[in-house]
Design a protein around this motif. Sequence first.
Motif, PDB file in Angstrom:
ATOM      1  N   ALA A 167       0.831  -1.209   0.000  1.00 24.05           N
ATOM      2  CA  ALA A 167       0.000   0.000   0.000  1.00 24.05           C
ATOM      3  C   ALA A 167       0.863   1.256   0.000  1.00 24.05           C
ATOM      4  N   LEU A 172       2.413   0.635  -6.208  1.00 25.60           N
ATOM      5  CA  LEU A 172       1.160   0.710  -6.956  1.00 25.60           C
ATOM      6  C   LEU A 172       1.434   1.024  -8.420  1.00 25.60           C
ATOM      7  N   ILE A 183      -8.949  -2.225  -9.200  1.00 24.97           N
ATOM      8  CA  ILE A 183      -8.143  -2.178  -7.984  1.00 24.97           C
ATOM      9  C   ILE A 183      -9.112  -2.310  -6.821  1.00 24.97           C
ATOM     10  N   ILE A 185      -9.638  -2.348  -2.736  1.00 23.89           N
ATOM     11  CA  ILE A 185      -8.998  -1.910  -1.496  1.00 23.89           C
ATOM     12  C   ILE A 185      -9.981  -1.946  -0.325  1.00 23.89           C
ATOM     13  N   LYS A 204      -4.027   8.386  -5.070  1.00 28.16           N
ATOM     14  CA  LYS A 204      -3.263   7.882  -6.217  1.00 28.16           C
ATOM     15  C   LYS A 204      -4.010   6.744  -6.899  1.00 28.16           C
ATOM     16  N   VAL A 205      -4.612   5.841  -6.113  1.00 29.80           N
ATOM     17  CA  VAL A 205      -5.423   4.754  -6.672  1.00 29.80           C
ATOM     18  C   VAL A 205      -6.512   5.320  -7.573  1.00 29.80           C
ATOM     19  N   ALA A 209      -6.857   5.038 -11.658  1.00 27.62           N
ATOM     20  CA  ALA A 209      -8.062   4.363 -12.147  1.00 27.62           C
ATOM     21  C   ALA A 209      -8.825   5.228 -13.144  1.00 27.62           C
ATOM     22  N   VAL A 216     -12.510   0.996  -9.438  1.00 25.78           N
ATOM     23  CA  VAL A 216     -12.111   0.908  -8.034  1.00 25.78           C
ATOM     24  C   VAL A 216     -13.229   0.230  -7.245  1.00 25.78           C
TER      25      VAL A 216
END
Length: 390
Positions: A167, A172, A183, A185, A204-205, A209, A216
């Motif tokens: 993480a 990533l 992704i 989480i 950032k995820v 995405a 997500v």
Amino acid sequence: MDYLNYAKEYLMNTYNHLPVVFTHGEGCKLFDTDNKEYLDFTSGIGVMSLGYGNKNWIKAVEAQLEKVVHTSNIFLNIPVLELAKKFTEISNMTKVFFCNSGAEANEGAIKLARKYSFDKHGKARNTILTLKKSFHGRTITTLKAGGQEKLHKYFYPFTEGFKYAEANVEELEKSIDSSICAIMIEPIQGEGGINPLSEEFVHKVFGIAEKEDILVICDEIQCGIGRTGKIYGFNNYGVCPDIISTAKGLGGGLPIGAVLCNEKLNNTFEYGDHGSTFGGNPVCAAGALEVLNIISENSFLEEVSEKGKFVKEYFKSKNKKNILEVRGMGLMIGIEIEGEASRVQKKALQKGLLVLTAGPNVVRLLPPLIISKEELEAGLNTLYEIIEEE
């Protein structure tokens, strides 16, 4: 009756049961076969969000029991329709699928993500990126989705199509390739040790995405339904996923899970793509609707946040010999200690306090959301004393 021996004789060896059998509960307390009282900091692993014996919840469930308990999903029932409307509205989602558990919800989320990507990008884009230390369930597929190597044993062959990253932003970015369709989480990793993700990482995820048309999925099985002082854990980060999976606290004690999606995925599932015999059960839906009616009030959620701050302030004010870190949000708290969390759990049980663990050295607290500050303080006094004695 020797109920503990019943367990050894008749139940499969899937749980290392603690030596207690409960008969009833009230508020935030449970009582055993000797009528000994226990203060509950576990809420059935985050399930009993309203505690035990909530009058409004019981009234809603009993009323539905007298009407209809089950129908096939080729027919509709009123509680599930009312629940669907309420749930999608407070979640800022557009559609929902109901099932029976968190693992089923995550299975549905994975299928939904892969179907969307198959329809739009073709068969080769089917990998779900999850995080190391994550936990997403105990079915063959959700075991493999969890980013803990200790889970990936015995039950071969596992479902393919998963990849794992630490993480942090650097790993990533290295993990993203053309095969990634989603992704997945947990905003706060539960079974992995009560690890809140950093704000930088979460943003950032979502940035990656959006740029790459990667979905997500937020696994809110444990940290959702008011547990962190927000409806969902991701609400603490100012983001909104494409897919939400949730369960545990939603039913107030009855088994129910759900997969919610945004408008982008409204028509991804077609007739026959997914289903669940007991999903959308009217009795469970009636209970869940009452849970949402109560926890979605701003004042209720604010109180959960305040109670979480109270727990952290309590430990800040103490001399800590064996406490390394206290982390979490709202009433999802992990206490990392010097020593074995399971020993603390057993000593707490002897003193009438129920706590959980999350790994070898993390004591996990998931009390009912209705717990009072007085009850919190009483339980924390007992717990602190045990930890510092270790």
